[in-house]
Scaffold this motif. Structure first.
Motif, short mmCIF file in Angstrom:
data_model
loop_
_atom_site.label_atom_id
_atom_site.label_comp_id
_atom_site.label_asym_id
_atom_site.label_seq_id
_atom_site.Cartn_x
_atom_site.Cartn_y
_atom_site.Cartn_z
N CYS A 92 0.57 -1.29 -0.52
CA CYS A 92 -0.03 -0.56 -0.37
C CYS A 92 0.71 1.23 -0.11
O CYS A 92 1.97 1.85 0.87
CB CYS A 92 -0.82 -0.23 1.07
SG CYS A 92 -2.17 1.79 1.42
N GLY A 149 -3.31 -4.23 -0.30
CA GLY A 149 -2.70 -2.57 -1.50
C GLY A 149 -2.80 -3.82 -2.57
O GLY A 149 -3.07 -5.23 -2.40
N LYS A 150 -2.05 -3.44 -3.24
CA LYS A 150 -1.65 -3.83 -4.76
C LYS A 150 -0.73 -4.85 -4.64
O LYS A 150 0.66 -4.83 -4.14
CB LYS A 150 -0.79 -2.90 -5.53
CG LYS A 150 -0.53 -3.25 -6.88
CD LYS A 150 0.32 -1.89 -7.85
CE LYS A 150 0.49 -2.49 -9.26
NZ LYS A 150 -0.65 -2.74 -10.02
N ASP A 170 -10.15 -5.23 -12.59
CA ASP A 170 -11.35 -5.04 -12.09
C ASP A 170 -12.42 -6.16 -13.30
O ASP A 170 -12.77 -5.73 -13.86
CB ASP A 170 -12.05 -3.79 -11.72
CG ASP A 170 -12.81 -3.70 -10.90
OD1 ASP A 170 -12.50 -4.42 -9.59
OD2 ASP A 170 -13.95 -3.20 -10.88
N GLY A 224 -3.80 -3.76 -13.78
CA GLY A 224 -5.37 -3.56 -13.29
C GLY A 224 -6.14 -3.96 -13.20
O GLY A 224 -6.39 -3.33 -14.44
N GLY A 264 -5.61 1.97 -5.57
CA GLY A 264 -6.90 1.81 -4.77
C GLY A 264 -8.03 2.82 -4.64
O GLY A 264 -7.43 3.86 -5.32
N SER A 319 -2.73 -8.34 -11.03
CA SER A 319 -3.80 -8.40 -10.66
C SER A 319 -4.88 -9.17 -10.49
O SER A 319 -4.65 -9.90 -11.02
CB SER A 319 -4.18 -6.46 -11.05
OG SER A 319 -5.54 -6.06 -10.68
N LYS A 349 -6.36 0.56 -9.32
CA LYS A 349 -5.36 -0.95 -8.84
C LYS A 349 -4.06 -0.63 -9.82
O LYS A 349 -3.00 -0.91 -9.36
CB LYS A 349 -6.49 -1.79 -9.49
CG LYS A 349 -7.18 -2.20 -8.51
CD LYS A 349 -7.69 -3.58 -9.16
CE LYS A 349 -9.03 -4.26 -8.48
NZ LYS A 349 -9.71 -5.33 -8.96
N GLU A 364 -12.10 1.20 -11.20
CA GLU A 364 -10.95 0.12 -10.14
C GLU A 364 -10.34 -0.46 -10.93
O GLU A 364 -8.46 -0.22 -10.32
CB GLU A 364 -12.28 -0.50 -10.26
CG GLU A 364 -13.09 -0.52 -8.35
CD GLU A 364 -12.24 -0.98 -7.61
OE1 GLU A 364 -11.13 -1.03 -7.29
OE2 GLU A 364 -13.23 -1.74 -6.42
N SER A 417 -8.82 -9.65 -9.45
CA SER A 417 -10.18 -9.24 -8.86
C SER A 417 -11.23 -10.33 -8.96
O SER A 417 -11.19 -11.09 -9.29
CB SER A 417 -11.12 -8.19 -9.89
OG SER A 417 -12.23 -7.71 -9.58
#
Length: 258
Positions: free
Chosen positions: A78, A88-89, A121, A119, A176, A100, A171, A167, A102
């Motif tokens: 984070c 965090g990431k 999502d 990222g 975030g 990443s 990300k 998102e 989700s």
């Protein structure tokens, strides 16, 4: 326990989708911290989503690095606080591979990138009432106006399209939800995905390459990669009852510019 997983080439991003499953064999792939987090979930559906996302991420990363899933060291960082517990990431220790993940509804997405920070999502399409409530706080004025322009029956899906895009960007940058989503303006739901504006930030690190993804019925998904244009390759994973990972769409994956 894993299929022949295609390697991610330099300059590529691969995104894998899977239906959430709760197969006991997959629990053995998690480390102690992950298993404790898994056990803390009350709902069986949440445990399945968490287990599938983390097991799939470990198997995919292991295939890229040429090691077993147990040898993969996943990190979480984070950039906004110093809380001691990992959050965090997500990332991969001692590797250039960007990661990443989700999950939402009954679906999971895992993105791997050698093109830049990534990222991904995925969101289940929400009910109209919930979408209207959230739109007032997470969408910019431009986005709210575009959402109101849509027929009423399309607004819930339109909002989720907005949300998945935002998102994915947040990300990829590692911000975030510590950054207010309303500061970002992305393109209208019926237009190609793009980051149009980020108030209070002229350029988030590197150029943002944003793309919508086909996540299956009832879901919307997006991926953001920071840096140069890159191909995005889509895959579908299926788990057998013994935890075997299969790649049923091998050879017919799609590729597009992000």
């Amino acid at each position: 326990m894993s299929a022949d997983v295609p390697r991610v080439a330099v300059g590529e991003c691969h995104v894998w989708f899977a239906d959430a499953v709760h197969v006991p064999a997959l629990l053995a792939l998690l480390d102690d911290r992950e298993r404790a987090r898994h056990d803390a979930f009350v709902r069986a559906g949440d445990r399945a989503l968490y287990l599938t996302a983390h097991a799939l991420a470990r198997q995919l990363v292991a295939a890229q690095l040429g090691v077993g899933p147990f040898a993969v060291r996943l990190t979480q960082e984070c950039r906004h606080c110093d809380r001691p517990e990992p959050h965090g990431k997500p990332g991969v220790a001692d590797a250039d591979l960007e990661l990443s993940w989700s999950h939402s509804g009954g679906r999971v997405a895992v993105a791997l990138s050698l093109a830049g920070p990534v990222g991904v999502d995925i969101e289940e399409v929400a009910a109209e009432g919930r979408a209207a409530d959230l739109a007032a706080t997470v969408l910019s004025a431009v986005e709210r106006a575009e959402l109101e322009r849509l027929p009423a029956a399309e607004r819930a899906a339109g909002f989720i399209r907005y949300w998945a895009r935002k998102e994915a960007v947040l990300k990829a940058t590692g911000d975030g939800l510590m950054v207010e989503p309303a500061l970002l303006t992305v393109s209208a739901p019926d237009a190609p995905a793009a980051l149009l504006e980020w108030r209070e930030r002229a350029e988030p690190h590197l150029p943002v390459r944003l793309r919508d993804l086909d996540a299956g019925d009832g879901h919307r998904a997006a991926v953001a990669v920071l840096g140069a244009e890159c191909p995005v390759v889509l895959h579908e994973a299926v788990y057998g009852g013994d935890g075997t990972l299969r790649h049923p769409r091998r050879g017919v994956v799609t590729s597009a510019r992000c």
